[in-house]
Design a protein around this motif. Sequence first.
Motif, PDB file in Angstrom:
ATOM      1  N   CYS A 130      46.734 -20.833  -8.033  1.00  0.00           N
ATOM      2  CA  CYS A 130      46.026 -21.523  -6.945  1.00  0.00           C
ATOM      3  C   CYS A 130      45.737 -22.982  -7.296  1.00  0.00           C
ATOM      4  CB  CYS A 130      44.713 -20.806  -6.642  1.00  0.00           C
ATOM      5  SG  CYS A 130      44.926 -19.132  -6.058  1.00  0.00           S
ATOM      6  N   TYR A 131      45.331 -23.213  -8.527  1.00  0.00           N
ATOM      7  CA  TYR A 131      45.040 -24.570  -8.978  1.00  0.00           C
ATOM      8  C   TYR A 131      46.295 -25.436  -8.882  1.00  0.00           C
ATOM      9  CZ  TYR A 131      43.821 -28.441 -12.072  1.00  0.00           C
ATOM     10  OH  TYR A 131      43.598 -29.687 -12.596  1.00  0.00           O
ATOM     11  N   ASP A 132      47.416 -24.920  -9.383  1.00  0.00           N
ATOM     12  CA  ASP A 132      48.667 -25.689  -9.384  1.00  0.00           C
ATOM     13  C   ASP A 132      49.124 -26.036  -7.969  1.00  0.00           C
ATOM     14  OD1 ASP A 132      48.976 -25.562 -12.252  1.00  0.00           O
ATOM     15  OD2 ASP A 132      49.495 -23.465 -11.964  1.00  0.00           O
ATOM     16  N   VAL A 133      49.008 -25.080  -7.062  1.00  0.00           N
ATOM     17  CA  VAL A 133      49.416 -25.312  -5.675  1.00  0.00           C
ATOM     18  C   VAL A 133      48.519 -26.369  -5.030  1.00  0.00           C
ATOM     19  CG1 VAL A 133      49.603 -24.269  -3.382  1.00  0.00           C
ATOM     20  CG2 VAL A 133      50.455 -23.047  -5.381  1.00  0.00           C
ATOM     21  N   ALA A 134      47.207 -26.258  -5.238  1.00  0.00           N
ATOM     22  CA  ALA A 134      46.275 -27.219  -4.645  1.00  0.00           C
ATOM     23  C   ALA A 134      46.530 -28.633  -5.154  1.00  0.00           C
ATOM     24  CB  ALA A 134      44.834 -26.798  -4.924  1.00  0.00           C
ATOM     25  N   VAL A 135      46.786 -28.777  -6.447  1.00  0.00           N
ATOM     26  CA  VAL A 135      47.087 -30.100  -7.020  1.00  0.00           C
ATOM     27  C   VAL A 135      48.407 -30.625  -6.466  1.00  0.00           C
ATOM     28  CG1 VAL A 135      47.677 -31.320  -9.155  1.00  0.00           C
ATOM     29  CG2 VAL A 135      45.722 -29.751  -9.116  1.00  0.00           C
ATOM     30  N   ARG A 136      49.433 -29.792  -6.473  1.00  0.00           N
ATOM     31  CA  ARG A 136      50.762 -30.203  -6.006  1.00  0.00           C
ATOM     32  C   ARG A 136      50.740 -30.634  -4.541  1.00  0.00           C
ATOM     33  NH1 ARG A 136      53.431 -26.001  -7.573  1.00  0.00           N
ATOM     34  NH2 ARG A 136      53.346 -24.851  -5.634  1.00  0.00           N
ATOM     35  N   GLU A 137      49.972 -29.930  -3.718  1.00  0.00           N
ATOM     36  CA  GLU A 137      49.914 -30.244  -2.290  1.00  0.00           C
ATOM     37  C   GLU A 137      48.895 -31.336  -1.964  1.00  0.00           C
ATOM     38  OE1 GLU A 137      49.315 -26.537  -0.246  1.00  0.00           O
ATOM     39  OE2 GLU A 137      51.399 -25.905  -0.586  1.00  0.00           O
ATOM     40  N   GLY A 138      48.210 -31.866  -2.967  1.00  0.00           N
ATOM     41  CA  GLY A 138      47.242 -32.945  -2.745  1.00  0.00           C
ATOM     42  C   GLY A 138      45.927 -32.482  -2.145  1.00  0.00           C
ATOM     43  N   ARG A 139      45.658 -31.187  -2.207  1.00  0.00           N
ATOM     44  CA  ARG A 139      44.392 -30.669  -1.668  1.00  0.00           C
ATOM     45  C   ARG A 139      43.282 -30.689  -2.706  1.00  0.00           C
ATOM     46  NH1 ARG A 139      44.754 -25.672  -0.929  1.00  0.00           N
ATOM     47  NH2 ARG A 139      46.863 -25.249  -1.549  1.00  0.00           N
ATOM     48  N   PHE A 140      43.629 -30.967  -3.948  1.00  0.00           N
ATOM     49  CA  PHE A 140      42.636 -31.080  -5.016  1.00  0.00           C
ATOM     50  C   PHE A 140      43.073 -32.168  -5.973  1.00  0.00           C
ATOM     51  CE2 PHE A 140      40.953 -30.160  -9.215  1.00  0.00           C
ATOM     52  CZ  PHE A 140      39.605 -30.052  -8.931  1.00  0.00           C
ATOM     53  N   ARG A 141      42.113 -33.026  -6.318  1.00  0.00           N
ATOM     54  CA  ARG A 141      42.364 -34.073  -7.298  1.00  0.00           C
ATOM     55  C   ARG A 141      41.316 -33.941  -8.400  1.00  0.00           C
ATOM     56  NH1 ARG A 141      44.787 -36.003  -3.156  1.00  0.00           N
ATOM     57  NH2 ARG A 141      46.023 -37.840  -2.887  1.00  0.00           N
ATOM     58  N   SER A 142      41.783 -33.985  -9.619  1.00  0.00           N
ATOM     59  CA  SER A 142      40.889 -33.921 -10.762  1.00  0.00           C
ATOM     60  C   SER A 142      39.977 -35.141 -10.760  1.00  0.00           C
ATOM     61  CB  SER A 142      41.706 -33.866 -12.057  1.00  0.00           C
ATOM     62  OG  SER A 142      40.854 -33.807 -13.160  1.00  0.00           O
ATOM     63  N   SER A 143      38.657 -34.895 -10.780  1.00  0.00           N
ATOM     64  CA  SER A 143      37.718 -36.015 -10.762  1.00  0.00           C
ATOM     65  C   SER A 143      36.601 -35.861 -11.788  1.00  0.00           C
ATOM     66  CB  SER A 143      37.109 -36.160  -9.359  1.00  0.00           C
ATOM     67  OG  SER A 143      36.387 -34.987  -9.023  1.00  0.00           O
ATOM     68  N   ARG A 144      36.616 -34.741 -12.502  1.00  0.00           N
ATOM     69  CA  ARG A 144      35.589 -34.507 -13.518  1.00  0.00           C
ATOM     70  C   ARG A 144      36.259 -34.062 -14.808  1.00  0.00           C
ATOM     71  NH1 ARG A 144      30.516 -32.021 -10.207  1.00  0.00           N
ATOM     72  NH2 ARG A 144      30.534 -33.670  -8.658  1.00  0.00           N
ATOM     73  N   GLU A 145      35.548 -34.235 -15.890  1.00  0.00           N
ATOM     74  CA  GLU A 145      36.118 -33.952 -17.204  1.00  0.00           C
ATOM     75  C   GLU A 145      36.569 -32.501 -17.349  1.00  0.00           C
ATOM     76  OE1 GLU A 145      34.505 -34.069 -21.724  1.00  0.00           O
ATOM     77  OE2 GLU A 145      34.009 -35.779 -20.446  1.00  0.00           O
ATOM     78  N   HIS A 146      35.854 -31.558 -16.755  1.00  0.00           N
ATOM     79  CA  HIS A 146      36.201 -30.140 -16.917  1.00  0.00           C
ATOM     80  C   HIS A 146      37.354 -29.688 -16.008  1.00  0.00           C
ATOM     81  CE1 HIS A 146      33.681 -29.739 -13.331  1.00  0.00           C
ATOM     82  NE2 HIS A 146      34.256 -28.572 -13.152  1.00  0.00           N
ATOM     83  N   HIS A 147      37.732 -30.512 -15.045  1.00  0.00           N
ATOM     84  CA  HIS A 147      38.841 -30.136 -14.159  1.00  0.00           C
ATOM     85  C   HIS A 147      40.134 -30.002 -14.958  1.00  0.00           C
ATOM     86  CE1 HIS A 147      36.726 -31.886 -10.353  1.00  0.00           C
ATOM     87  NE2 HIS A 147      36.199 -30.744 -10.769  1.00  0.00           N
ATOM     88  N   GLY A 148      40.813 -28.888 -14.730  1.00  0.00           N
ATOM     89  CA  GLY A 148      42.069 -28.638 -15.431  1.00  0.00           C
ATOM     90  C   GLY A 148      41.899 -27.902 -16.749  1.00  0.00           C
ATOM     91  N   THR A 149      40.652 -27.664 -17.161  1.00  0.00           N
ATOM     92  CA  THR A 149      40.421 -26.891 -18.383  1.00  0.00           C
ATOM     93  C   THR A 149      40.719 -25.421 -18.109  1.00  0.00           C
ATOM     94  OG1 THR A 149      38.088 -26.480 -17.876  1.00  0.00           O
ATOM     95  CG2 THR A 149      38.612 -28.495 -19.142  1.00  0.00           C
ATOM     96  N   PRO A 150      40.946 -24.626 -19.141  1.00  0.00           N
ATOM     97  CA  PRO A 150      41.242 -23.210 -18.924  1.00  0.00           C
ATOM     98  C   PRO A 150      40.196 -22.488 -18.061  1.00  0.00           C
ATOM     99  CG  PRO A 150      41.759 -23.774 -21.178  1.00  0.00           C
ATOM    100  CD  PRO A 150      41.078 -24.977 -20.574  1.00  0.00           C
ATOM    101  N   GLY A 151      38.923 -22.723 -18.304  1.00  0.00           N
ATOM    102  CA  GLY A 151      37.886 -22.066 -17.513  1.00  0.00           C
ATOM    103  C   GLY A 151      37.907 -22.475 -16.052  1.00  0.00           C
ATOM    104  N   HIS A 152      38.163 -23.740 -15.801  1.00  0.00           N
ATOM    105  CA  HIS A 152      38.224 -24.236 -14.429  1.00  0.00           C
ATOM    106  C   HIS A 152      39.434 -23.673 -13.695  1.00  0.00           C
ATOM    107  CE1 HIS A 152      39.170 -27.400 -11.341  1.00  0.00           C
ATOM    108  NE2 HIS A 152      37.924 -27.100 -11.035  1.00  0.00           N
ATOM    109  N   VAL A 153      40.580 -23.700 -14.339  1.00  0.00           N
ATOM    110  CA  VAL A 153      41.807 -23.177 -13.727  1.00  0.00           C
ATOM    111  C   VAL A 153      41.658 -21.680 -13.462  1.00  0.00           C
ATOM    112  CG1 VAL A 153      44.269 -22.765 -14.084  1.00  0.00           C
ATOM    113  CG2 VAL A 153      43.282 -24.985 -14.678  1.00  0.00           C
ATOM    114  N   ALA A 154      41.094 -20.935 -14.412  1.00  0.00           N
ATOM    115  CA  ALA A 154      40.943 -19.479 -14.265  1.00  0.00           C
ATOM    116  C   ALA A 154      39.988 -19.115 -13.136  1.00  0.00           C
ATOM    117  CB  ALA A 154      40.458 -18.870 -15.573  1.00  0.00           C
ATOM    118  N   GLY A 155      39.019 -19.960 -12.847  1.00  0.00           N
ATOM    119  CA  GLY A 155      38.045 -19.664 -11.802  1.00  0.00           C
ATOM    120  C   GLY A 155      38.311 -20.366 -10.487  1.00  0.00           C
TER     121      GLY A 155
END
Length: 87
Positions: free
Chosen positions: A47-72
């Motif tokens: 879900c994380y990968d699709v949202a980033v690829r489609e431009g529906r989510f942009r990393s804006s905080r330090e924890h974005h893209g971390t294992p815990g963030h991606v898993a949740g």
Amino acid sequence: MQTVWVFHGEEARFASAVFAAEADGLAWAARHGVSGLLAEYPVGDGCYDVAVREGRFRSSREHHGTPGHVAGFGPGLRHVHIRDGAP
């Protein structure tokens, strides 16, 4: 993109059902009178990968893209809140 619909009951630890179509999930929820979330998930990608690829989510905080963030990360696709079997 192929998707499935997953039902996750309120306060449930795990999902309880998976459907090929939203209508099937809604019919199942009505038949059982359940409450929770029926959400669309991509098949073959996260879900994380699709949202980033489609431009529906942009990393804006330090924890974005971390294992815990991606898993949740939530589905980010379509979803329906269900109460006692009704949307």
